[in-house]
Scaffold this active site. Structure first.
Site, PDB file in Angstrom:
ATOM      1  N   ARG A 219       0.859  -1.081  -0.108  1.00 30.53           N
ATOM      2  CA  ARG A 219       0.113  -0.074  -0.126  1.00 30.53           C
ATOM      3  C   ARG A 219       0.665   1.403  -0.198  1.00 30.53           C
ATOM      4  O   ARG A 219       2.213   1.470   0.464  1.00 30.53           O
ATOM      5  CB  ARG A 219      -0.523  -0.403   1.241  1.00 30.53           C
TER       6      ARG A 219
ATOM      7  N   GLN B 235      -1.255 -19.324  -6.412  1.00 28.98           N
ATOM      8  CA  GLN B 235       0.144 -19.904  -5.275  1.00 28.98           C
ATOM      9  C   GLN B 235      -0.665 -21.010  -4.770  1.00 28.98           C
ATOM     10  O   GLN B 235       0.328 -22.125  -4.676  1.00 28.98           O
ATOM     11  CB  GLN B 235       0.510 -18.619  -4.907  1.00 28.98           C
TER      12      GLN B 235
ATOM     13  N   ASP C 239       3.664  -7.610  14.019  1.00 28.31           N
ATOM     14  CA  ASP C 239       2.660  -6.472  14.725  1.00 28.31           C
ATOM     15  C   ASP C 239       3.729  -6.563  16.172  1.00 28.31           C
ATOM     16  O   ASP C 239       3.831  -5.774  17.475  1.00 28.31           O
ATOM     17  CB  ASP C 239       2.082  -6.452  15.261  1.00 28.31           C
TER      18      ASP C 239
ATOM     19  N   HIS D 174      -3.868  -8.541  10.646  1.00 22.64           N
ATOM     20  CA  HIS D 174      -2.702  -7.368  10.599  1.00 22.64           C
ATOM     21  C   HIS D 174      -3.519  -6.372   9.663  1.00 22.64           C
ATOM     22  O   HIS D 174      -3.238  -6.268   8.546  1.00 22.64           O
ATOM     23  CB  HIS D 174      -1.497  -7.978   9.579  1.00 22.64           C
TER      24      HIS D 174
HETATM   25  P1  NAD Z   1       7.884  -4.083  -3.388  1.00 23.37           P
HETATM   26  O1  NAD Z   1       6.232  -3.988  -4.066  1.00 23.37           O
HETATM   27  O2  NAD Z   1       9.001  -3.740  -3.030  1.00 23.37           O
HETATM   28  O3  NAD Z   1       8.046  -5.906  -3.934  1.00 23.37           O
HETATM   29  C1  NAD Z   1       7.184  -6.517  -4.124  1.00 23.37           C
HETATM   30  C2  NAD Z   1       7.474  -7.482  -4.669  1.00 23.37           C
HETATM   31  O4  NAD Z   1       6.388  -9.105  -5.602  1.00 23.37           O
HETATM   32  C3  NAD Z   1       7.618  -7.071  -6.596  1.00 23.37           C
HETATM   33  O5  NAD Z   1       9.356  -7.355  -6.793  1.00 23.37           O
HETATM   34  C4  NAD Z   1       6.951  -7.595  -7.865  1.00 23.37           C
HETATM   35  O6  NAD Z   1       7.061  -7.668  -8.952  1.00 23.37           O
HETATM   36  C5  NAD Z   1       6.392  -8.994  -7.125  1.00 23.37           C
HETATM   37  N1  NAD Z   1       4.961  -9.744  -7.600  1.00 23.37           N
HETATM   38  C6  NAD Z   1       4.176  -8.902  -7.527  1.00 23.37           C
HETATM   39  N2  NAD Z   1       2.671 -10.428  -7.693  1.00 23.37           N
HETATM   40  C7  NAD Z   1       3.754 -11.383  -7.536  1.00 23.37           C
HETATM   41  C8  NAD Z   1       3.695 -12.335  -7.923  1.00 23.37           C
HETATM   42  N3  NAD Z   1       2.237 -13.018  -8.357  1.00 23.37           N
HETATM   43  N4  NAD Z   1       4.516 -13.540  -7.485  1.00 23.37           N
HETATM   44  C9  NAD Z   1       5.751 -13.056  -7.690  1.00 23.37           C
HETATM   45  N5  NAD Z   1       5.618 -11.720  -7.446  1.00 23.37           N
HETATM   46  C10 NAD Z   1       5.123 -10.807  -7.121  1.00 23.37           C
HETATM   47  O7  NAD Z   1       6.910  -4.843  -1.735  1.00 23.37           O
HETATM   48  P2  NAD Z   1       7.414  -4.873  -0.739  1.00 23.37           P
HETATM   49  O8  NAD Z   1       7.875  -3.903   0.140  1.00 23.37           O
HETATM   50  O9  NAD Z   1       8.579  -6.240  -0.292  1.00 23.37           O
HETATM   51  O10 NAD Z   1       5.543  -6.064   0.381  1.00 23.37           O
HETATM   52  C11 NAD Z   1       5.821  -6.641  -0.307  1.00 23.37           C
HETATM   53  C12 NAD Z   1       3.875  -7.448   0.259  1.00 23.37           C
HETATM   54  O11 NAD Z   1       4.384  -7.636   1.746  1.00 23.37           O
HETATM   55  C13 NAD Z   1       3.171  -6.360   0.343  1.00 23.37           C
HETATM   56  O12 NAD Z   1       2.320  -6.375   0.166  1.00 23.37           O
HETATM   57  C14 NAD Z   1       3.699  -5.380   1.996  1.00 23.37           C
HETATM   58  O13 NAD Z   1       1.901  -4.722   2.001  1.00 23.37           O
HETATM   59  C15 NAD Z   1       3.464  -6.504   2.401  1.00 23.37           C
HETATM   60  N6  NAD Z   1       4.015  -6.432   3.317  1.00 23.37           N
HETATM   61  C16 NAD Z   1       3.232  -6.972   5.183  1.00 23.37           C
HETATM   62  C17 NAD Z   1       4.177  -6.923   6.380  1.00 23.37           C
HETATM   63  C18 NAD Z   1       3.047  -7.987   7.152  1.00 23.37           C
HETATM   64  O14 NAD Z   1       3.869  -8.074   8.631  1.00 23.37           O
HETATM   65  N7  NAD Z   1       2.218  -8.910   7.222  1.00 23.37           N
HETATM   66  C19 NAD Z   1       4.767  -6.148   6.258  1.00 23.37           C
HETATM   67  C20 NAD Z   1       5.508  -5.361   5.427  1.00 23.37           C
HETATM   68  C21 NAD Z   1       5.289  -5.520   4.395  1.00 23.37           C
HETATM   69  C1  LMR Z   2       3.516  -3.189   7.845  1.00 23.71           C
HETATM   70  O1  LMR Z   2       2.406  -3.153   8.962  1.00 23.71           O
HETATM   71  O2  LMR Z   2       5.153  -2.100   8.043  1.00 23.71           O
HETATM   72  C2  LMR Z   2       3.137  -3.593   6.330  1.00 23.71           C
HETATM   73  O3  LMR Z   2       1.988  -4.165   6.480  1.00 23.71           O
HETATM   74  C3  LMR Z   2       3.321  -2.756   5.831  1.00 23.71           C
HETATM   75  C4  LMR Z   2       2.034  -1.695   5.658  1.00 23.71           C
HETATM   76  O4  LMR Z   2       1.188  -1.644   4.793  1.00 23.71           O
HETATM   77  O5  LMR Z   2       1.707  -1.645   6.807  1.00 23.71           O
END
Ligand code: NAD
Ligand code: LMR
Length: 330
Positions: free
Chosen positions: A92, A112, A160, A188
């Protein structure tokens, strides 16, 4: 002699991918006796960037890194894997909620989830991509059709948990490892409930040590709920180093029996415990027996205040499930 594991990482050319991959094969997660085959999954247009990541991993000369395969085919990436870290998806931006990503990212977890049928019998899956609980729910339901037990799936709320422990440690003026029994309940998202009432500091109940229930029920909760948004506001990008670290903490917790009377948090399939409807992917207090075997910590006291928070995050997860009903198997 040691053993060998095959580990898939999706979104491997992204921010979190870049932060997680060196640590994943350094020995800090699976131990110094375990060699790792890496399977890196990306979308086709990111494969050239991924090639650069592969070069860097090679150039690190990690003794435990046995092989690296980069692909845009989930079936190839998940073939025989023992762990799948599902990170790849859109993050986001400023002003968005994680659930705003649901229609963009949800479909990724249909394909997936199905492709995980190629995984090893002992596969464990961690979904990081947001909205993590509902994406995990989608993948879990599709994989279940191919006989993979839902208990093999978790969505990440370890970040978290770590944030909550860090806030409590700062408030109490203690090192972070003195904060234990940290539960994150629910989604989350901004409705998650970081449970200060059941946490411990220096082995004593946190409310007693902190001596400020208004803070525990107010600013503490809001800070943890909004921490992801605060990082995005400050950095212009979502958390990456802390997210990668939390994913590795999750893997270690699942691989290693939980020590003494502590627990950790992850979002898993609910079974009716604590009156939470069965079948959601909901963050709960867990104890691991190692090698992916875990149980829900039972019988924690839930105050009326906490019960209201649990109900609110349940309602949000139920509404997210409605939004992706068409992505579930028939
Ligand atoms: P980013 O944009 O830097 O990297 C995401 C990567 O995923 C990109 O390289 C993109 O090409 C790839 N991608 C997209 N669709 C894909 C698919 N179908 N198959 C394989 N790869 C694919 O993003 P990021 O900062 O690495 O974050 C990734 C995700 O993790 C986001 O959804 C983010 O919100 C989430 N996130 C979750 C948490 C948590 O605590 N659960 C924490 C941080 C980020
Ligand atoms: C986080 O908690 O840092 C991740 O889920 C990324 C976000 O969108 O906040």
């Amino acid at each position: 002699m040691g053993s060998t594991l095959t580990v898939a990482v999706t979104g491997a050319a992204g921010q979190i991918g870049y932060a997680i991959l060196p640590r994943l094969v350094s020995g800090e997660v699976f131990g110094q006796q375990t060699r790792v085959h890496l399977r890196l999954l990306e979308v086709a247009q990111a494969l050239p960037a991924l090639e650069g990541v592969v070069m860097e991993l090679q150039d690190c000369a990690f003794p435990l890194l046995e092989s690296i395969d980069a692909t845009d085919d989930a079936k190839v990436a998940f073939d025989g894997v023992n762990w799948a870290l599902l990170i790849g998806s859109k993050p986001r931006g400023r002003g968005m909620e994680r659930s705003d990503l649901i229609r963009d990212n949800g479909p990724i977890f249909v394909g997936q989830g199905k492709a995980l049928s190629r995984a090893a019998d002992d596969v464990q899956v961690l979904v990081v991509g947001n909205p993590a609980n509902t994406n995990c729910f989608i993948a879990m339901r599709h994989a279940e059709c191919d006989g993979i037990p839902p208990a093999r799936f978790a969505a990440m709320t370890r970040l978290d948990q770590n944030r909550a422990q860090a806030q409590l440690a700062r408030k109490a003026g203690v090192p972070v490892h003195k904060v234990t029994r940290m539960t994150i309940w629910g989604n989350h998202s901004a409705t998650q409930y970081p449970d200060g009432e059941n946490a411990c500091i220096n082995g004593l109940p946190a409310p007693q040590t902190v001596g400020d229930l208004d803070w525990l029920r107010g600013p503490f909760i809001e800070t943890v709920q909004q921490r992801g948004a605060a990082v995005i506001a400050a950095r212009g990008l979502s958390s990456a180093a802390s997210a990668a670290g939390a994913a590795l903490d999750h893997v270690i917790s699942m691989e290693t029996p939980t020590v003494s009377d502590d627990w950790f948090s992850a979002a898993v399939a609910t079974d009716g415990s604590y009156g939470i409807p069965a079948g959601l992917v909901y963050s709960l207090p867990l104890r691991s027996h190692g090698k992916g075997q875990w149980e829900i910590v039972q019988d924690l006291p839930i105050s009326d205040f906490a019960a209201g928070k649990l109900a609110a995050t349940t309602a949000e997860l139920e509404s997210e499930r409605q939004l992706i009903a068409d992505l579930l198997p028939l």
